[in-house]
Design an enzyme around this catalytic site. Structure first.
Site, PDB file in Angstrom:
ATOM      1  N   THR A  91      -3.630   5.586   3.605  1.00 56.28           N
ATOM      2  CA  THR A  91      -2.337   6.078   3.142  1.00 56.28           C
ATOM      3  C   THR A  91      -2.424   6.813   1.815  1.00 56.28           C
ATOM      4  OG1 THR A  91      -1.412   4.120   4.207  1.00 56.28           O
ATOM      5  CG2 THR A  91       0.071   5.396   2.847  1.00 56.28           C
ATOM      6  N   LYS A 127       0.838  -1.204   0.000  1.00 54.56           N
ATOM      7  CA  LYS A 127       0.000   0.000   0.000  1.00 54.56           C
ATOM      8  C   LYS A 127       0.875   1.258   0.000  1.00 54.56           C
ATOM      9  CE  LYS A 127       0.765   1.213   4.390  1.00 54.56           C
ATOM     10  NZ  LYS A 127       1.090   2.559   4.938  1.00 54.56           N
TER      11      LYS A 127
END
Length: 319
Positions: free
Chosen positions: A241, A184
């Site tokens: 994120t 990620k």
């Protein structure tokens, strides 16, 4: 007692969360000034504004801290092996929990693989998911994945590390959990670059979705369960994120897209992870175009504009 190796923002935040509810915590830091500040003023240089409970004791003696039955490793991914090498003890039977995200650029394994190689007699686990250090330190509700292949050890870790505001979900799929947390960061760099160059939120949503497909493709090839990637350590962490300015990886991507400089003193785990995952994908014969583009842009071999053009010109396909 719980030991925490690494007095950066995240390690300090975890120490605060655990100590706030009565758990004695030994916190290791390399810097004697950081140790003195924590012990004498109950303040941490890497987490301004936070007050540390009296039950946290800082030390530069890594052997002392490493005697804890449960040891949290809150160091950057690429430093993990070097830190473990400083611990003379084999950590036999101790629960060693990685609290970092990435893929080791040398041997192309995740945090639990590094632990297994450096300390094969330890019980390796990983704590990962959508979280910022400041939120944890302030006692704001946070949910994470605690993954350990040893189901009994995982249950004990879940019990010992959960607090009223830090909610841990247990899994035995350590590979899936660590790959979700690692990959990620790469996609967050791509999303930051997308916004930085001015492509807008629709393009970011597309990058997140296709990036998640790449995350799942690699993880399941390496034996992870698909539902792990759909949980906190994959989709949950990806969502946070790729959309928050508090993410270093996202801010690094913004700087790439805008053509501005980024603070070189800050660790951006996604850069080395992109390099590692590109090599790993090549070894496995997998096509991960977004991850590869992030590696090339971060390495300075391809411009953001050229990487975007190349992605947009890929052949049309079925979803």
């Amino acid at each position: 007692m719980i030991g925490v190796l690494g007095a950066g923002a995240f390690g300090t935040a975890l120490a605060i969360a655990l100590a706030r509810h009565g758990t004695p915590v030994a916190l290791w830091a390399r810097d004697p000034e950081t140790v003195a500040a924590i012990n004498h003023t109950h303040r941490a240089p890497r987490l301004p504004g936070a007050t540390l409970p009296d039950t946290i004791t800082a030390s530069t003696d890594i052997a002392r801290v490493a005697r804890a039955e449960t040891l949290l490793l809150a160091t950057p991914m690429q430093s993990l092996h070097a830190v473990l090498s400083q611990v003379a003890s084999p950590l036999t039977g101790q629960r060693v929990v990685a609290c970092c995200k990435g893929i080791d650029v040398t041997d192309l394994t995740g945090p639990t693989g590094v632990i297994a190689r450096a300390k094969p007699q330890a019980i390796a686990a990983i704590l990962t998911g959508p979280s910022f250090a400041d939120d944890i330190a302030r006692g704001l509700p946070t949910a994470l994945t605690l993954a350990c292949a040893d189901a009994d050890a995982g249950w004990r870790l879940q019990r010992d590390l959960s607090t009223p505001t830090l909610r841990l979900y247990r899994s035995t799929d350590a590979i899936g959990a660590e790959l979700g947390g690692a990959l990620k960061n790469v996609i967050a760099i791509a999303c930051g670059a997308c916004i930085g160059i001015g492509l807008g939120d629709s393009a970011r949503a597309a990058l997140m979705t296709r990036g998640f497909a790449e995350m799942s493709r690699l993880a399941t090839t390496l034996g992870a369960r698909a539902n792990t990637l759909a949980g906190l350590s994959g989709l949950g962490d990806l969502s946070l994120t790729c959309t928050s300015d508090l993410s270093r990886n996202y801010r690094f991507g913004l700087a790439l897209g805008r053509g501005t400089t980024f603070d070189a003193s800050l660790t951006v785990e996604g850069v080395k992870t992109a390099e590692a995952v590109t090599r790993l994908a090549a070894r496995l014969g997998l096509d991960l175009p977004i991850c590869r583009s992030v590696a090339e842009v971060s390495g300075g071999t391809v411009s953001v504009g050229d990487a975007i053009t190349r992605l947009l010109n890929r052949p049309l396909k079925e979803e």
